[in-house]
Design a protein around this motif. Sequence first.
Motif, short mmCIF file in Angstrom:
data_model
loop_
_atom_site.label_atom_id
_atom_site.label_comp_id
_atom_site.label_asym_id
_atom_site.label_seq_id
_atom_site.Cartn_x
_atom_site.Cartn_y
_atom_site.Cartn_z
N VAL B 473 0.84 -1.19 0.00
CA VAL B 473 0.00 0.00 0.00
C VAL B 473 0.88 1.25 0.00
CG1 VAL B 473 -1.74 1.32 1.28
CG2 VAL B 473 -1.90 -1.16 1.19
N THR B 474 2.05 1.17 0.62
CA THR B 474 2.80 2.40 0.89
C THR B 474 3.94 2.71 -0.07
OG1 THR B 474 4.18 1.16 2.43
CG2 THR B 474 2.35 2.41 3.36
N GLU B 667 -7.99 9.83 12.60
CA GLU B 667 -8.60 8.55 12.95
C GLU B 667 -7.75 7.36 12.55
OE1 GLU B 667 -10.15 11.03 11.53
OE2 GLU B 667 -11.86 11.53 12.81
N HIS B 668 -7.07 7.47 11.41
CA HIS B 668 -6.38 6.29 10.89
C HIS B 668 -4.88 6.44 10.94
CE1 HIS B 668 -9.93 4.16 9.90
NE2 HIS B 668 -10.40 5.17 9.20
N TRP B 669 -4.27 5.30 11.09
CA TRP B 669 -2.82 5.31 11.22
C TRP B 669 -2.24 4.48 10.09
CZ3 TRP B 669 1.46 2.30 12.39
CH2 TRP B 669 2.58 3.06 12.72
N ASN B 683 -15.86 4.00 11.78
CA ASN B 683 -17.15 4.65 11.62
C ASN B 683 -17.01 6.15 11.38
OD1 ASN B 683 -20.20 5.19 13.20
ND2 ASN B 683 -19.89 3.82 11.48
N ALA B 684 -15.96 6.73 11.98
CA ALA B 684 -15.77 8.17 11.80
C ALA B 684 -15.24 8.49 10.41
CB ALA B 684 -14.83 8.71 12.88
N VAL B 685 -14.32 7.67 9.90
CA VAL B 685 -13.79 7.88 8.54
C VAL B 685 -13.73 6.53 7.83
CG1 VAL B 685 -11.90 8.83 7.14
CG2 VAL B 685 -12.39 9.82 9.37
N PRO B 686 -14.86 6.10 7.24
CA PRO B 686 -14.91 4.75 6.68
C PRO B 686 -14.14 4.58 5.38
CG PRO B 686 -17.06 5.83 6.56
CD PRO B 686 -16.16 6.77 7.25
N SER B 687 -13.90 5.64 4.64
CA SER B 687 -13.13 5.45 3.41
C SER B 687 -12.38 6.73 3.07
CB SER B 687 -14.04 5.05 2.26
OG SER B 687 -14.87 6.12 1.93
N SER B 688 -11.43 6.57 2.17
CA SER B 688 -10.61 7.71 1.79
C SER B 688 -11.34 8.58 0.78
CB SER B 688 -9.28 7.23 1.25
OG SER B 688 -8.43 8.34 1.04
N TYR B 689 -10.74 9.68 0.43
CA TYR B 689 -11.37 10.68 -0.43
C TYR B 689 -10.27 11.57 -0.97
CZ TYR B 689 -10.55 12.95 4.02
OH TYR B 689 -9.94 13.39 5.17
N VAL B 736 -4.85 13.47 -0.64
CA VAL B 736 -5.49 12.17 -0.46
C VAL B 736 -4.89 11.46 0.76
CG1 VAL B 736 -5.90 9.90 -1.49
CG2 VAL B 736 -5.91 11.92 -2.94
N PRO B 737 -5.72 11.05 1.73
CA PRO B 737 -5.22 10.20 2.81
C PRO B 737 -4.93 8.79 2.26
CG PRO B 737 -7.30 11.28 3.43
CD PRO B 737 -7.12 11.46 1.96
N PHE B 738 -3.83 8.20 2.67
CA PHE B 738 -3.37 6.96 2.01
C PHE B 738 -3.79 5.69 2.75
CE2 PHE B 738 0.15 5.48 4.71
CZ PHE B 738 0.51 6.60 5.42
N PHE B 739 -4.66 5.80 3.76
CA PHE B 739 -4.93 4.64 4.62
C PHE B 739 -5.78 3.56 3.96
CE2 PHE B 739 -8.61 7.36 5.41
CZ PHE B 739 -9.65 6.45 5.38
N ASP B 740 -6.44 3.90 2.85
CA ASP B 740 -7.51 3.04 2.36
C ASP B 740 -7.02 2.16 1.21
OD1 ASP B 740 -9.81 1.95 1.33
OD2 ASP B 740 -10.99 3.80 1.49
N GLU B 741 -6.95 0.85 1.45
CA GLU B 741 -6.43 -0.05 0.42
C GLU B 741 -7.36 -0.17 -0.79
OE1 GLU B 741 -6.35 -3.60 3.08
OE2 GLU B 741 -7.70 -4.48 1.60
N SER B 742 -8.59 0.34 -0.67
CA SER B 742 -9.49 0.32 -1.83
C SER B 742 -9.13 1.42 -2.83
CB SER B 742 -10.93 0.55 -1.41
OG SER B 742 -11.28 -0.34 -0.40
N TYR B 743 -8.41 2.42 -2.36
CA TYR B 743 -7.98 3.50 -3.26
C TYR B 743 -6.47 3.63 -3.13
CZ TYR B 743 -12.95 4.75 -2.93
OH TYR B 743 -14.32 4.74 -2.94
#
Lengths: 219, 772
Positions: B473-474, B667-669, B683-689, B736-743
Motif C-alpha cells: 500500500v505504501t 482517525e487512521h494510522w 465509523n468516523a472515517v470509513p473510506s478515503s477521499y 489524499v489520505p493513504f490509509f484506504d487499500e481500496s484507493y
Amino acid sequence: MMKRSKKRGRLVTGVAALCLLCALIFTGSTAFSASVDLRDFDNQGKKIYEANDATPQIYMSADSGDRNLASFYELRQYPGSPPRIPHEVDLTFSGDETDCLSCHARGGYSQEFGKFVPVTPHPENSLCYQCHAQVLTEEKFVETEWKSIMPPRLGRSFLGGSPPPIPHSLQMRENCISCHTGPGAVVEIRVDHSARGNCRQCHAPAVQTTPLQEFVRKP
Amino acid sequence: MKLNRRRFLKYAAASSAVATAGALFPGVSFGNWQNLTNNSGIISWQKAPCRFCGTGCGVLVGVSDGRAVAVKGDPNCSVNKGLCCMKGYHSVQMLYGKDRITTAKVRKNGEMVEVPIKEALDLVAEKLQETKDKHGKDSVAIYGSGQWTIPDGYVASKLFKGCLGTNNVEANARLCMASAVTGFMTSFGIDEPMGCYEDMDHANVFITWGNNMAEMHPVLFSRMLANRKRRTNVTVIDFATRSTRTSQAADKSILFRPQTDLAVANAICYEIIKNDWVNWNFVNEHVSFHKGKTNIGYGTEDHFAFKDKAESINFEEYKLFLEDYTPEKVEKISGVSARDIKYMAALYGDPSLKVTSFWCMGMNQHTRGTWINNLVYNIHLLVGKISTPGNSPFSLTGQPSACGTVREVGTLTHKLPHGVVMKEHHREMAAEIWDVPVSNIDPKPTYHTVEMFRALDRGDIKFIWIQVTNPMVTMPNLRRYRDGALKDGRFVVVSDVYPTPTTDVADVILPAALWVEQEGMFGNSERRTQHFAEIVKPPGEAMSDTWQIIEVAKRLGFEKQFPWTQDDYIGKIWEEYRKFHAGPKHEMASYKVLKERSGVQWPFVNGKETRWRFNPKYDPACTNGKEFDFYGKKDNRAWIWARPYEPAAESPDSEYNFWLNTGRVIEHWHTGSMTRRIPVLHNAVPSSYVELNPEDAAELGVVNGEMVKIISRRGEVTMPAQIKGRGVPPRGMVFVPFFDESYLINEVTLDAFCPISKQADYKKCAVRLEKA
C-alpha cells in the motif's frame, strides 16, 4: 441602536473588502494564504479553538447544576431540533433578535433570570427567531400523534473508560465548548477538561441515528 | 446465544451490576457490549507505550479475564501525563478484529494453505538458505519497520548483517524519517533531537513546518494549546502547503507553494543577518559554515547513486549565498508574502522569545529533505536558539519505534547498532558483541528501501521477508513494485497480524503477535525508550517477530548467536544490545529500570535522564568547558549549510496541472490495517477521499461525494471528492489520505527521493483530474 450597528458592520466589511482587493493587487498571483477560509472547513473546527481561547479557565470548570437533560429535551421536539425559548421575551426585544446574543453569545450569570445562561454554539446566525420559537401558550391547536426518536444515550464509550464518541451531528453544533462547558451547561453532558482545546482529538463523531459500519476487506 | 445455568447466573449478575450502575448514574446508560464470561469485573492495569505514532504516549492497558478491555492514559508518563488521542483510547480493540491471522499459511499450487507454524518456519529457513546458496548473499533481504520493537530490529540486523553477511536490511522508516537522520548527521554529526517535549512548556513561539500536528501528534498539540491558554505569551504559527485543523488552531496560518520551504528558510536567515539578529557569541564559538553539491538529482532511475561532499566556507560566503533569497525574491517563488517572511524571521530573531520548530513528514518526505532539515537548523543556529529549554528545532516521528529501532538499532543498509558498516572499528565492535567473524560484516551498503524493491523487481533480490509493514500500500509508484513482487522466482515472506495487500503477494504468511501480546521496547521522538510486558497472550500460533527471526536463525545454524529461550530472550537481547551504546553520549537504561518506569530518556547516565543534549547543564557528555558542546562533529561545532532552493522532481505543467499531496487523518494510522478494525475509528472515517479546493471543484463540476479520477504518468485512481472537509488544499493541489487499500493512491505517486537520505517524497507529484 440595531440599525446603527448594522451600518458599522457594512462599513467594516467594505473596508475589509478594499484591503483584500489591495492585497490582491499588490501581491498578484502570490496571494496564496488568503485563498482559504479557515472558518469554513472541518465542521468549522476553528470555532473550538476560538472558544477555547476566549473562555476563561475558571468558567470552563464552573458548574451551577441549573440545567439537566430532562429540561434540555423538554424544549426540543426531537433530538437536534432547535429548542424553544424557555423564558419570557420582553416585547421591546422582539424587533431586535441580535440582543439574544447579549446573553447567549458568552454566557455568564443573568440577574434577571437568576441563572447561568447557556451559550449558543452558532452565534454567527443572529436571526435567532428564524429557528427558535417563543412559547406563548402550551395549548395545542389539535392533539398530535407525533413521536420523537429517543435521544442518544450517554456514556456510550466503545470501551470502559474510553472517550465517548460524539452522538449528534455537528451541523450547527460545531463548537463543543459552548454547550459542554461552563456553569450554563447541562450537568449530564458537562465536561471539565475542555481546556485541552482539541476536542475531536479524542471524541470521534459516531452519529447514533446512522448504523455503525464495520470494516470488511474487499476480496 | 445458548445459556447454561452457570452462565445464566453470571450473566444475570453482570446485568444486575449494570442495572445498579444505571440507578446510580441516572441518565447514563451503558453500551450494549458483549459481556465477558468468567468476568470478575476487576480490571488490572499495566503500562505500555501506545502502538501508534512516534509521540510515545504512555498508556495503561486494562485486562480482564485474559483480554484487553480498556485503555487509560498513563499519568506517570511525562509524554502525555494521562491524556491520549482517540486512536490510543481505542487501541486495544485492534487486537480483536475477526480476520486476525492466527495460523501460518503457505502457497501451494497457487493457493494459500494453512500449515503449522513450525512447517512454515522450516520453509522460510530452507528457501532463505537455498536462495543465498544459489544467487549469493545479497539476493536475500529483510524489510521491517518503525513498528518493529527494538528486539525485533536487533535480531534482524544480527542475523542478516552479522550472520548471513548481507546489508540487505531496511525498514519503512527509510520512507518516514531518513531525511531527519541525515539532517541531524550533517548538521550535528549525531542523530536524534537535542531537546525534548518539555520544550513545549517553555517556548513562546511554535512554528509547525508542514506539520499538521493537530491530527498527527494530537497529544503534543494539545499540550501546546494548553500552554497557550495558561501562559499569555505563546504564539502558534502554522507554515504549511494546505489548510488543516492545525491552521485553524494557529494564531497565524501561512501557506507556501510545495518545495519552496527551502527558499523561505533561506530568506528567514537572510533577514536575520540583515537585521543583525545573529547571536554572534554563539555563532563564533559553536558554528561552522559549509556547502555541499548542488543539482543533486531525484533518484527516479534504477541504480541512482549520489555522494555529497562538504566544503568549508566562511560567513561572508554564506552571506553572499543568501543574497538570492531576499524576502522579495522568495515571495515570487513561494507565494509567501515578504511581510510574512519578515514576520517569521522577527520571531526567530527576537532575543526575548524562545522558539520551537516542529516538523515531521512535510520536511522529511521531500526530495530535498536533508537540505530542508539543515536549513531549519541554520535558523536556530544563527540566533543560538537551541539546546536550551524552549529553544528547540524538533523533528517529530510518525512510528512508535522509528527512533528506537530503526535509528538506534540501525536497521538500515549502511547502519550498525553503533555506527556504520563502512567503518572498520564499527564493524569490529559489532562482530565482537555479536560473536561473529568481523569478515562476516560487509563494508559496503547495498540497497535503500526504494532500490531494494527495484532490486526485487529486477530479480537481484529473490527472497524478501517483510515484517510489521504494508509496502504494497505504501510504496510510491506502487504498481511497479507490486508487479515486481509477483514475478516468478520471487519468494515473499510476510509476518503480519491482518490480511493486507502485502499478505496478498506473500508465499508464506507468518502470524505475528501484536503490540502487548509480546514483550518489547519502543523508542519515541524524544529519545525515550519504553518497555512493555506481554500483557495478553497472542492468538493461535501467533508469535513475536523477534522470535520468528530467532527460530529461523536457529534453523540456519546460528544457535550460538541466538542462544536465548522464549522465557528470557527480551531481557537478554536488551542487555546485549545496550553494550553498543555504552558511554555518556548514548548510554541506555538497564532492563530492570526500563521495566519499572514509564519510559526512560537516553543518554541515561548515572541514573539521570538527559533532557537537553549539547548543553553542559543537562548533558554529561559535554566536556569542552564552554556554554555548549556540539560533540557530534569533529570540529565540536554545529554546521550551518548553504543549501539552495531546487524544484521538486515533478511539478504541475499544462498536461498534469495539479499537485498531489498525500498524508493521514487523525482517525487512521498508516495503511489502516489496525485502525480500520477499530469500530469507532472506522465509523468516523470509513473510506478515503480526495480533498479539492472549493474553486477547483466548482471548475471541475464536482460536489462532495462525486467521483474524481486522479491521473498521473504512473497510474490512476478514482475516488470520492471531499470539499471543505477535514482540510482544504490551495488551488491547484489535491490531497489524499493513504490509509484506504481500496484507493491505492500510491499507484499515482512518484518514487523520487532525497539523494542524500534516499527518503521518497509522497507530498509532491503532478496529476490531472477528471470528473468520473
